[in-house]
Design a protein around this motif. Structure first.
Motif, PDB file in Angstrom:
ATOM      1  N   VAL A  70      -3.875  -7.098   3.771  1.00 26.36           N
ATOM      2  CA  VAL A  70      -4.149  -8.133   4.773  1.00 26.36           C
ATOM      3  C   VAL A  70      -3.928  -9.516   4.181  1.00 26.36           C
ATOM      4  CG1 VAL A  70      -5.993  -9.198   6.138  1.00 26.36           C
ATOM      5  CG2 VAL A  70      -5.695  -6.730   6.184  1.00 26.36           C
ATOM      6  N   THR A 121      -3.387   3.340   7.572  1.00 23.53           N
ATOM      7  CA  THR A 121      -4.445   3.509   6.583  1.00 23.53           C
ATOM      8  C   THR A 121      -3.951   3.030   5.224  1.00 23.53           C
ATOM      9  OG1 THR A 121      -3.819   5.803   6.109  1.00 23.53           O
ATOM     10  CG2 THR A 121      -5.534   5.449   7.775  1.00 23.53           C
ATOM     11  N   SER A 122      -4.896   2.547   4.443  1.00 25.09           N
ATOM     12  CA  SER A 122      -4.546   1.980   3.147  1.00 25.09           C
ATOM     13  C   SER A 122      -5.729   2.126   2.200  1.00 25.09           C
ATOM     14  CB  SER A 122      -4.205   0.499   3.313  1.00 25.09           C
ATOM     15  OG  SER A 122      -4.055  -0.120   2.063  1.00 25.09           O
ATOM     16  N   ARG A 154     -10.190   3.324   6.209  1.00 23.34           N
ATOM     17  CA  ARG A 154      -9.875   1.896   6.225  1.00 23.34           C
ATOM     18  C   ARG A 154      -8.403   1.730   6.580  1.00 23.34           C
ATOM     19  NH1 ARG A 154     -13.199  -1.525   7.225  1.00 23.34           N
ATOM     20  NH2 ARG A 154     -12.109  -3.111   6.078  1.00 23.34           N
ATOM     21  N   ALA A 155      -8.140   0.797   7.480  1.00 17.35           N
ATOM     22  CA  ALA A 155      -6.765   0.599   7.942  1.00 17.35           C
ATOM     23  C   ALA A 155      -6.462  -0.874   8.128  1.00 17.35           C
ATOM     24  CB  ALA A 155      -6.541   1.341   9.253  1.00 17.35           C
ATOM     25  N   VAL A 156      -5.196  -1.194   8.033  1.00 16.49           N
ATOM     26  CA  VAL A 156      -4.693  -2.520   8.351  1.00 16.49           C
ATOM     27  C   VAL A 156      -4.279  -2.484   9.813  1.00 16.49           C
ATOM     28  CG1 VAL A 156      -2.868  -4.198   7.887  1.00 16.49           C
ATOM     29  CG2 VAL A 156      -3.907  -2.927   5.993  1.00 16.49           C
ATOM     30  N   ARG A 157      -4.781  -3.445  10.580  1.00 13.95           N
ATOM     31  CA  ARG A 157      -4.471  -3.508  12.019  1.00 13.95           C
ATOM     32  C   ARG A 157      -3.606  -4.735  12.261  1.00 13.95           C
ATOM     33  NH1 ARG A 157      -7.566  -5.384  17.109  1.00 13.95           N
ATOM     34  NH2 ARG A 157      -6.706  -3.975  18.665  1.00 13.95           N
ATOM     35  N   SER A 171      -8.473  -6.073   8.672  1.00 12.16           N
ATOM     36  CA  SER A 171      -8.862  -4.794   8.092  1.00 12.16           C
ATOM     37  C   SER A 171      -9.938  -4.188   8.991  1.00 12.16           C
ATOM     38  CB  SER A 171      -9.414  -5.035   6.685  1.00 12.16           C
ATOM     39  OG  SER A 171      -9.896  -3.836   6.143  1.00 12.16           O
ATOM     40  N   SER A 204       0.849  -1.192   0.000  1.00 10.08           N
ATOM     41  CA  SER A 204       0.000   0.000   0.000  1.00 10.08           C
ATOM     42  C   SER A 204       0.882   1.237   0.000  1.00 10.08           C
ATOM     43  CB  SER A 204      -0.899  -0.003   1.243  1.00 10.08           C
ATOM     44  OG  SER A 204      -1.631   1.184   1.335  1.00 10.08           O
ATOM     45  N   THR A 232      -7.010  -2.220   1.744  1.00  7.35           N
ATOM     46  CA  THR A 232      -6.698  -2.977   2.958  1.00  7.35           C
ATOM     47  C   THR A 232      -6.795  -4.486   2.735  1.00  7.35           C
ATOM     48  OG1 THR A 232      -8.980  -2.764   3.724  1.00  7.35           O
ATOM     49  CG2 THR A 232      -7.398  -1.147   4.536  1.00  7.35           C
ATOM     50  N   GLU A 233      -7.745  -4.915   1.921  1.00  5.08           N
ATOM     51  CA  GLU A 233      -7.928  -6.353   1.712  1.00  5.08           C
ATOM     52  C   GLU A 233      -6.690  -6.978   1.070  1.00  5.08           C
ATOM     53  OE1 GLU A 233     -10.243  -4.033   0.791  1.00  5.08           O
ATOM     54  OE2 GLU A 233     -11.588  -4.428   2.479  1.00  5.08           O
TER      55      GLU A 233
END
Length: 153
Positions: A142, A134-135, A119-122, A88, A5, A138-139
């Motif tokens: 992830v 944030t991305s 939307r963020a990757v956690r 996500s 990302s 995200t999918e």
């Protein structure tokens, strides 16, 4: 190395980041006839261009780690073996963390790298430490990190 990302900072944030280098350029004009004014103007101009062009939040995967990067300011390396989970999520940078950029612990807990969007990757470490980035996709990020986790186990 794979860039999962790359999300540029909003133009408003980039303009705010330009305020410091702009002040260096303005103050260098007071010293301009002297040699110190020339190098200050050069440094200020270079930093000004960098603040307009470069700022972004990136998620970069290598063979054995995931890098969360706030270009050109900050980066953290999280080894694949040090990731407990990755999902996500929706994040509200202003409400939960007080704004965009690199933000520390808050009511949501963890560290946020936010350029724009919600939307963020956690990424969670086994010790409970949380990182959010944030991305725009995200999918994809992830899924790639999950594949790396599966390959390591």
């Amino acid at each position: 190395m794979s860039v999962l990302s790359w999300q540029r900072f909003d133009i408003g944030l980039r303009l705010i980041l330009c305020s410091g280098p702009l002040l260096v350029c303005v103050f260098s004009l007071a010293e301009f006839p002297e040699a110190s004014g020339w190098w200050m103007l050069g440094i200020g101009s270079g930093a000004l261009v960098m603040m307009l062009v470069a700022p972004a939040v990136a998620i970069i995967a290598t063979r054995d780690a995931v890098w969360l990067v706030a270009v050109p300011f900050w980066a953290i390396r999280i080894t694949i073996t040090d990731i407990a989970s990755v999902i996500s999520v929706d994040v509200r940078p202003m409400e939960d963390f007080g704004g965009w950029g690199v933000k520390g612990a808050s009511r949501r807990g963890g560290l946020l790298l936010a350029a724009q969007g919600q939307r963020a990757v956690r990424i969670t470490r086994p010790n409970g430490q949380v990182f959010l980035a944030t991305s725009g996709n995200t999918e994809r990020a992830v899924a790639a990190i999950d594949r790396a986790l599966s390959a390591r186990q």
